[in-house]
Write an enzyme that holds these catalytic residues in place. Structure first.
Site, PDB file in Angstrom:
ATOM      1  N   ASP A  12       0.832  -1.212   0.000  1.00 37.67           N
ATOM      2  CA  ASP A  12       0.000   0.000   0.000  1.00 37.67           C
ATOM      3  C   ASP A  12       0.864   1.258   0.000  1.00 37.67           C
ATOM      4  OD1 ASP A  12      -2.375   1.372  -0.027  1.00 37.67           O
ATOM      5  OD2 ASP A  12      -2.702   1.238   2.133  1.00 37.67           O
ATOM      6  N   ASN A  14       1.192   3.428  -2.887  1.00 30.19           N
ATOM      7  CA  ASN A  14       1.693   3.862  -4.202  1.00 30.19           C
ATOM      8  C   ASN A  14       1.204   5.259  -4.558  1.00 30.19           C
ATOM      9  OD1 ASN A  14       2.692   1.300  -4.345  1.00 30.19           O
ATOM     10  ND2 ASN A  14       1.365   0.593  -6.001  1.00 30.19           N
ATOM     11  N   ARG A  16       0.078   7.694  -2.549  1.00 33.48           N
ATOM     12  CA  ARG A  16       0.641   8.742  -1.685  1.00 33.48           C
ATOM     13  C   ARG A  16       2.112   8.982  -2.005  1.00 33.48           C
ATOM     14  NH1 ARG A  16      -1.399   5.992   3.526  1.00 33.48           N
ATOM     15  NH2 ARG A  16      -1.902   4.413   1.962  1.00 33.48           N
ATOM     16  N   THR A  58     -10.985  -6.862  -4.628  1.00 35.17           N
ATOM     17  CA  THR A  58     -12.330  -6.821  -5.226  1.00 35.17           C
ATOM     18  C   THR A  58     -12.967  -5.442  -5.020  1.00 35.17           C
ATOM     19  OG1 THR A  58     -13.127  -7.856  -3.174  1.00 35.17           O
ATOM     20  CG2 THR A  58     -12.868  -9.298  -5.083  1.00 35.17           C
ATOM     21  N   GLU A  59     -12.413  -4.643  -4.124  1.00 38.35           N
ATOM     22  CA  GLU A  59     -12.924  -3.284  -3.889  1.00 38.35           C
ATOM     23  C   GLU A  59     -12.227  -2.240  -4.768  1.00 38.35           C
ATOM     24  OE1 GLU A  59     -12.220  -5.432  -1.239  1.00 38.35           O
ATOM     25  OE2 GLU A  59     -14.371  -5.856  -1.228  1.00 38.35           O
ATOM     26  N   ASN A  60     -11.099  -2.591  -5.355  1.00 38.82           N
ATOM     27  CA  ASN A  60     -10.338  -1.594  -6.129  1.00 38.82           C
ATOM     28  C   ASN A  60     -11.024  -1.188  -7.445  1.00 38.82           C
ATOM     29  OD1 ASN A  60      -7.116  -2.866  -5.008  1.00 38.82           O
ATOM     30  ND2 ASN A  60      -8.200  -1.046  -4.314  1.00 38.82           N
ATOM     31  N   TRP A  61     -12.097  -1.913  -7.830  1.00 39.41           N
ATOM     32  CA  TRP A  61     -12.863  -1.499  -9.020  1.00 39.41           C
ATOM     33  C   TRP A  61     -13.546  -0.157  -8.799  1.00 39.41           C
ATOM     34  CZ3 TRP A  61     -11.902  -4.315 -13.193  1.00 39.41           C
ATOM     35  CH2 TRP A  61     -11.527  -5.656 -13.038  1.00 39.41           C
ATOM     36  N   GLU A 197       1.202 -13.459  12.328  1.00 37.70           N
ATOM     37  CA  GLU A 197       1.707 -12.244  12.968  1.00 37.70           C
ATOM     38  C   GLU A 197       1.472 -11.077  12.007  1.00 37.70           C
ATOM     39  OE1 GLU A 197       2.898 -12.020  16.081  1.00 37.70           O
ATOM     40  OE2 GLU A 197       2.413 -14.145  16.268  1.00 37.70           O
TER      41      GLU A 197
END
Ligand code: IPE
Ligand code: IPE
Ligand code: MG
Length: 236
Positions: A12, A14, A16, A58-61, A197
């Site tokens: 995560d 990219n 910003r 699946t939410e990045n659409w 972990e």
């Protein structure tokens, strides 16, 4: 010492990273792809058995079409540039997620890479593409229910359910890392993360270095994994 077979990374930050360099978000994703190469090759050298990378959820659409299209073009960029090197490093490519909505070109590129590397015996580099943990569980539950109805399974338990997950052939997930300082799972490997972990790192993915992976592994090694039991060597 904890054993370490399977690491998952939520890559995560990219967007910003790009913003902080006054670049369009897509340039952050481009840089992110180069990091995938660097970190995968390094993890293989360290002897990690499996590295699962969250590439598209699946939410990045929900993102703008232009960004989604760019992200879907990245498998081609990645394998065109690095498949040779992946082969030379004996890395095996696999993929998890809902294949049906992935554009044909990206799907075919993946299929080729999976086939070309299928006999490699080094680290499994597993891409989560159009992956959602909830979708994975629902899909598994549907198949599980059908197979139970058909008499193909007798015992309903965690062990037999595990065979219905995308990850059935992969080692148990030991460590999940998220970059960019967000502290959430974002629908990644929800079933598999049960006793992993978790390490949240304050680095955008395009800035992630081999040393950051070393650092995460060092922290992981010091963790006391109890799996619900008690540590019999200690008095408390
Ligand atoms: C991760 O970086 C890449 C994908 C989700 C595909 P982001 O694009 O989410 O970057 P931020 O979180 O906006 O910085
Ligand atoms: C998670 O990152 C998905 C990937 C890294 C592919 P997001 O940036 O999509 O997650 P949220 O929206 O911050 O939870
Ligand atoms: Mg993000």
């Amino acid at each position: 010492m904890n054993t370490l077979n399977h690491i998952a990374i939520i890559m995560d930050g990219n967007g910003r990273w790009a913003k902080s360099h006054n670049l369009p978000r897509t340039m952050g994703h481009k840089k992110g792809v180069e990091k995938v190469r660097e970190i995968a090759i390094y993890a293989n050298k360290l002897g990690i058995k499996c590295l699962t990378l969250y590439a598209f959820s699946t939410e990045n659409w929900k993102r703008p079409e232009k960004e989604v299209n760019y992200l879907m073009s990245l498998p081609k960029v990645f394998f065109k540039s690095y498949l040779k090197e992946i082969m030379a490093n004996n890395i095996k490519i696999t993929m998890i997620g809902d294949m049906k909505d992935i554009p044909l070109e990206a799907k075919n590129i993946f299929k080729e890479a999976i086939k070309a590397t299928s006999k490699n015996t080094g680290m499994v580099l597993n891409f989560a593409m159009n992956y959602g943990g909830q979708r994975e569980i629902v899909r598994a539950a549907k198949k599980y229910a059908q197979d139970y109805k058909d008499g193909k399974i007798k015992n309903l338990n965690e062990k037999t359910f595990n065979n219905y997950l995308y990850t059935k052939d992969l080692p148990e997930l030991d460590l999940m890392i998220r970059t960019s300082a967000e502290e959430r799972i974002s629908n990644f490997l929800l079933y598999q993360v049960a006793y992993s972990e978790l390490i949240f790192m304050d680095t955008y993915w395009p800035n992630f270095k081999k040393e950051d992976l070393d650092k995460a592994i060092e922290i992981y090694m010091k963790r006391n994994r109890r799996f619900g039991a008690i540590d019999e060597n200690k008095s408390n």
